[in-house]
Enzyme design. Structure first.
Site, short mmCIF file in Angstrom:
data_model
loop_
_atom_site.label_atom_id
_atom_site.label_comp_id
_atom_site.label_asym_id
_atom_site.label_seq_id
_atom_site.Cartn_x
_atom_site.Cartn_y
_atom_site.Cartn_z
N HIS A 36 0.83 -1.20 0.00
CA HIS A 36 0.00 0.00 0.00
C HIS A 36 0.87 1.25 0.00
CE1 HIS A 36 -4.01 1.75 1.58
NE2 HIS A 36 -4.22 1.21 0.40
N ARG A 96 -3.34 -1.33 -8.29
CA ARG A 96 -4.72 -1.12 -7.87
C ARG A 96 -4.83 0.31 -7.39
NH1 ARG A 96 -6.07 -3.66 -2.46
NH2 ARG A 96 -5.79 -1.56 -1.62
N THR A 130 -14.96 4.62 3.34
CA THR A 130 -13.95 4.93 4.35
C THR A 130 -14.52 5.22 5.73
OG1 THR A 130 -12.50 5.74 2.60
CG2 THR A 130 -11.99 6.44 4.85
N HIS A 158 -14.08 -1.97 -0.14
CA HIS A 158 -13.37 -1.80 1.13
C HIS A 158 -14.35 -1.12 2.07
CE1 HIS A 158 -9.71 -1.18 3.66
NE2 HIS A 158 -10.39 -0.12 4.09
N HIS A 160 -15.87 -0.09 5.70
CA HIS A 160 -15.67 0.10 7.14
C HIS A 160 -16.97 -0.16 7.87
CE1 HIS A 160 -11.53 1.65 7.79
NE2 HIS A 160 -11.60 1.73 6.46
N HIS A 252 -35.20 -22.15 22.84
CA HIS A 252 -34.16 -22.37 21.82
C HIS A 252 -33.50 -23.74 22.01
CE1 HIS A 252 -33.49 -18.12 20.13
NE2 HIS A 252 -34.59 -18.07 20.86
#
EC number: 2.3.3.14
Length: 427
Positions: A36, A96, A130, A158, A160, A252
């Site tokens: 990156h 990228r 983001t 991507h 968040h 349950h």
């Protein structure tokens, strides 16, 4: 793909990236290695010089990022993106481009950005949510429109998790045209983190019928990352949390005992987990009977009813097998079993190196599988750990994992031979 970080952040990260790239060259790693970098010439030169498979260039494309972070116009940003992508491409590595804060960018402008990045040499573009403000509807819309306008570029999502929608938004993005989803183990990342690998992989399996990863390995990698980071999962964390396949309410429990599909979306074995029933005042008759049968004990229905009554009177948060046997002995006036551990329990005493913060060691130990309690103490040792294991081999493995933690100077292990029930008294 494995994104291994930005080498410009710190020397140790750069060193780690070099080692990882070398492992790829040696054939130890099969994944594509992605490095990156900011869209800054010097940073990109450093990133490309490490010879990764791909460099990911990121630049903010929302108006708020352009105005307050980059201080550039839209047109100036397009020129910078083109120049920086071309620079990396000239080094012979794949590129990228990450459109940072794309979820708050004007959609028409975002499509311009994607086209510019493609024309400069990027074969993939990451659309980054983001600050986690996508909704599934908007994520699907953005990806479908970008894919329609620029069909010859691979698209990443991507997402968040600021509003808890990272998994939903990632699934929607895939439906819109994304073919890569960014995930982290345990959902680690800035603020509330990003799409957690375990949850997305399990959800994709449920909805699409496809195993993207070896799902049965998820508990192993969860524990590994917990131990390395010292960040533990909440018990209610989906798929990998301690309680994810533990059933508490009597309704349950009865339903699952009749047919697990009543209260489980997927069988726990698919993701390397096991089904369990919490035994406490919320439990019903079927759960108590099931636990007794698991212990190899068969008693008349009226005895089970008496045990259930006692269980519901109990204020213990979660009854152990030993607690249940004690209740059974009390209501029947019979001795069923000596309360001897069927598994191995041990206390491991740790000395922490003088220059290491004790709490940091304790946190990492607490994240290890089979560790049930951790206490910082006074005296000759600094930390005492309780470990429960199925056998000696598993116990030895846990002890070795403890010893490997940075800062552990010495250990002393004491095996528990027998645990006796203790009656609480109000004074």
């Amino acid at each position: 793909m494995i994104e291994v970080g930005d080498p410009n952040v710190a020397p140790d990260i750069k060193s780690a990236i070099k080692r990882i790239v070398q492992l790829k060259k040696e054939g130890v790693i099969q994944s594509e290695i992605v490095v990156h970098s900011r869209a800054v010439k010097q940073d990109l030169e450093t990133a490309a010089s490490l010879e990764p498979d791909r460099v990911a260039v990121f630049y903010g494309v929302s108006d708020i990022h352009l105005k307050y972070k980059h201080r550039k116009t839209r047109e100036e940003a397009l020129s910078i993106i083109a120049d920086m992508v071309s620079l990396v491409k000239a080094h012979g590595v794949s590129v990228r481009f990450t459109a940072e804060d794309a979820s708050r960018a004007d959609l028409d402008y975002l499509i311009q950005v994607v086209k510019i990045a493609r024309d400069a040499g990027a074969d993939r573009v990451s659309i980054a949510d983001t600050v986690g403000v996508f909704t599934p509807e908007r994520a699907r819309e953005y990806f479908s429109k970008v894919k329609a306008a620029v069909p010859d570029v691979g698209l990443d999502i991507h997402a968040h998790n600021d509003f808890g929608m990272a998994v939903a938004n990632s699934l929607a993005a895939v439906e819109g045209g994304a073919d890569v989803v960014h995930t982290t183990v345990n959902g680690l990342g800035e603020r509330a983190g990003i799409t957690p690998l375990q949850v997305f992989a399990a959800a994709y399996y449920y909805h699409k019928g496809v195993k993207l990863v070896k799902l049965e390995k998820l508990p192993e990698i969860t524990a590994m990352v917990e131990a390395a980071t010292g960040i533990t999962l909440m018990p209610t964390f989906p798929v990998s949390g301690e309680n994810a396949f533990t059933h508490k309410a009597g309704v349950h429990q009865a339903g699952v005992l009749s047919n697990p599909e009543t209260y489980e979306p997927i069988p726990p074995e698919v993701v390397g987990r096991a089904r369990d029933f919490s035994l406490d005042k919320y439990s019903g008759r079927k759960a108590v009977q099931h636990r007794l049968e698991r212990l190899g004990i068969s008693v008349p229905p009226d005895v089970v009813d008496k045990v259930v009554e006692e269980v519901k009177r109990s204020n213990v948060p979660r009854l152990r097998d030993e607690d249940l046997l004690e209740i059974l002995e009390r209501v029947t006036n019979m001795k069923f079993k000596a309360i001897v551990n069927r598994h191995i329990e041990a206390f491991v005493w740790l000395k922490v190196a003088n220059n290491v913060y004790t709490t940091s060691v304790a946190r990492r130990v607490a994240a290890l599988k089979n560790v049930v309690s951790v206490s910082e103490i006074t005296g000759d040792y600094d930390v005492v750990v309780k470990v429960v294991a199925e056998n000696a081999e598993e116990l030895n493995r846990v002890i070795e994992n403890i010893r490997e933690i940075k800062g552990v100077a010495a250990t002393l292990t004491s095996l528990v031979l027998k645990e006796l029930p203790v009656n609480s008294h109000t004074i």
